[in-house]
Design an enzyme around this catalytic site. Structure first.
Site, short mmCIF file in Angstrom:
data_model
loop_
_atom_site.label_atom_id
_atom_site.label_comp_id
_atom_site.label_asym_id
_atom_site.label_seq_id
_atom_site.Cartn_x
_atom_site.Cartn_y
_atom_site.Cartn_z
N LYS A 13 0.81 -1.21 0.00
CA LYS A 13 0.00 0.00 0.00
C LYS A 13 0.85 1.27 0.00
O LYS A 13 0.45 2.26 -0.60
CB LYS A 13 -1.06 -0.01 1.10
CG LYS A 13 -0.56 0.01 2.52
CD LYS A 13 -1.76 -0.10 3.44
CE LYS A 13 -1.40 -0.02 4.93
NZ LYS A 13 -0.09 -0.43 5.36
N ARG A 88 -6.81 3.09 11.04
CA ARG A 88 -6.60 1.65 11.20
C ARG A 88 -7.60 1.02 12.15
O ARG A 88 -7.61 -0.20 12.31
CB ARG A 88 -5.21 1.43 11.78
CG ARG A 88 -4.20 0.76 10.85
CD ARG A 88 -2.90 0.75 11.61
NE ARG A 88 -1.88 -0.10 11.07
CZ ARG A 88 -0.94 0.30 10.22
NH1 ARG A 88 -0.94 1.51 9.73
NH2 ARG A 88 0.00 -0.54 9.85
N ARG A 127 11.30 -8.17 2.74
CA ARG A 127 11.57 -6.76 3.05
C ARG A 127 12.48 -6.65 4.27
O ARG A 127 13.34 -5.78 4.34
CB ARG A 127 10.24 -6.02 3.29
CG ARG A 127 10.42 -4.53 3.53
CD ARG A 127 9.09 -3.81 3.53
NE ARG A 127 8.34 -3.99 4.77
CZ ARG A 127 7.11 -3.52 4.98
NH1 ARG A 127 6.48 -2.87 4.03
NH2 ARG A 127 6.51 -3.70 6.13
N ARG A 133 13.54 -3.17 8.84
CA ARG A 133 12.53 -2.53 9.68
C ARG A 133 12.39 -3.35 10.96
O ARG A 133 12.32 -4.58 10.90
CB ARG A 133 11.19 -2.48 8.94
CG ARG A 133 10.95 -1.11 8.32
CD ARG A 133 9.69 -1.10 7.52
NE ARG A 133 8.49 -1.35 8.32
CZ ARG A 133 7.27 -1.09 7.88
NH1 ARG A 133 7.09 -0.56 6.68
NH2 ARG A 133 6.22 -1.33 8.62
N ARG A 144 0.60 -7.93 13.54
CA ARG A 144 0.05 -6.92 12.62
C ARG A 144 -1.04 -7.52 11.73
O ARG A 144 -2.00 -6.84 11.38
CB ARG A 144 1.17 -6.30 11.79
CG ARG A 144 2.00 -5.32 12.64
CD ARG A 144 3.45 -5.23 12.23
NE ARG A 144 3.66 -4.71 10.91
CZ ARG A 144 4.65 -5.10 10.09
NH1 ARG A 144 5.50 -6.03 10.48
NH2 ARG A 144 4.78 -4.57 8.92
P1 AMP Z 1 2.96 0.79 8.56
O1 AMP Z 1 4.17 1.44 8.00
O2 AMP Z 1 1.67 1.40 8.06
O3 AMP Z 1 2.97 -0.71 8.41
O4 AMP Z 1 2.96 1.07 10.14
C1 AMP Z 1 4.01 0.61 10.96
C2 AMP Z 1 3.63 0.68 12.43
O5 AMP Z 1 3.34 2.03 12.79
C3 AMP Z 1 2.40 -0.10 12.83
O6 AMP Z 1 2.67 -1.48 13.05
C4 AMP Z 1 2.00 0.61 14.11
O7 AMP Z 1 2.87 0.27 15.16
C5 AMP Z 1 2.28 2.06 13.75
N1 AMP Z 1 1.12 2.72 13.11
C6 AMP Z 1 1.07 3.21 11.84
N2 AMP Z 1 -0.14 3.74 11.58
C7 AMP Z 1 -0.86 3.58 12.71
C8 AMP Z 1 -2.19 3.90 13.08
N3 AMP Z 1 -3.04 4.49 12.22
N4 AMP Z 1 -2.60 3.59 14.33
C9 AMP Z 1 -1.78 3.01 15.21
N5 AMP Z 1 -0.51 2.65 14.93
C10 AMP Z 1 -0.06 2.94 13.70
#
Ligand code: AMP
Length: 197
Positions: A13, A88, A127, A133, A144
């Site tokens: 995404k 989310r 990745r 990461r 997740r």
């Molecule tokens: P992402 O890069 O979107 O996979 O986000 C990585 C991490 O950031 C997630 O596993 C959460 O720990 C945190 N995170 C990102 N967006 C949110 C959100 N909208 N609400 C809560 N935690 C978030």
């Protein structure tokens, strides 16, 4: 145009949000990237969220609401934005609606990227080897994926129920092919002009 991009971790995404943002000429706002930048800079917020990021746990809704209110108030987001990773949870979607309503806006589109679980895990481990990461490890990936199914999928249903356009697109295959599918679906819904890639 406010477009909410939804997809499980590893669905691509972020990559696709970037391409659609470029086609529309609006910013790509990734909450994951905003949070990782805070953590890397060691700000007070960054220190608070770093352990949550590493464990794949969600950052509290109130904190996310403040972060997004600030980001969406920036001048570059006035014409619209592609939101990647937010909302989310259903309370986050409600917070976003309030925030947008304050400036007479609403979510125009929810784009859902669909990829089956086995491929997601393969992509995330791949990745992990490249990007290092902190959250691309088996425990965090499992956490997740559960969060996505339990907390994020209901967000899509909530928007659908509220009459917001929801487009589900197959997220498998090369980046260009997925982008072409998204563009076609958006054109079909009258949300992308022919001259926009
Ligand atoms: P992402 O890069 O979107 O996979 O986000 C990585 C991490 O950031 C997630 O596993 C959460 O720990 C945190 N995170 C990102 N967006 C949110 C959100 N909208 N609400 C809560 N935690 C978030």
């Amino acid at each position: 145009m406010i477009c909410v991009m939804v997809g499980p971790p590893g669905s691509g995404k972020g990559t696709q949000a970037e391409l659609i943002a470029a086609a529309l000429g609006v910013p790509h706002i990734s909450t994951g990237e905003l949070l990782r930048a805070e953590a890397a800079a060691g700000t007070p917020l960054g220190r608070e969220v770093a352990p949550l990021l590493a464990a794949g746990e969600l950052v509290p809704d109130e904190l996310m609401e403040r972060l997004m209110q600030q980001r969406l108030a920036a001048p570059d987001a006035a014409p619209g934005a592609i939101l990647d990773g937010y909302p989310r949870t259903v309370p986050q979607a409600e917070a976003l609606d309030r925030c947008l309503a304050a400036t007479g806006r609403r979510a125009d589109l929810v784009l859902v990227l669909e990829v089956e679980e086995e491929m997601l895990v393969r992509r995330l481990l791949d990745r992990a080897a490249k990007e290092h990461r902190t959250d691309d490890n088996p425990d965090s990936i499992a956490e997740r994926l559960v969060e996505y199914r339990q907390l994020t999928e209901p967000v899509v249903e909530q928007y659908r129920g509220a009459g917001v356009a929801v487009l589900a697109v197959d997220g498998t295959g090369p980046v260009d092919a997925v982008h072409a599918r998204i563009a076609r679906a958006m054109r079909g819904a009258g949300l992308l002009a022919d001259e926009q890639a």
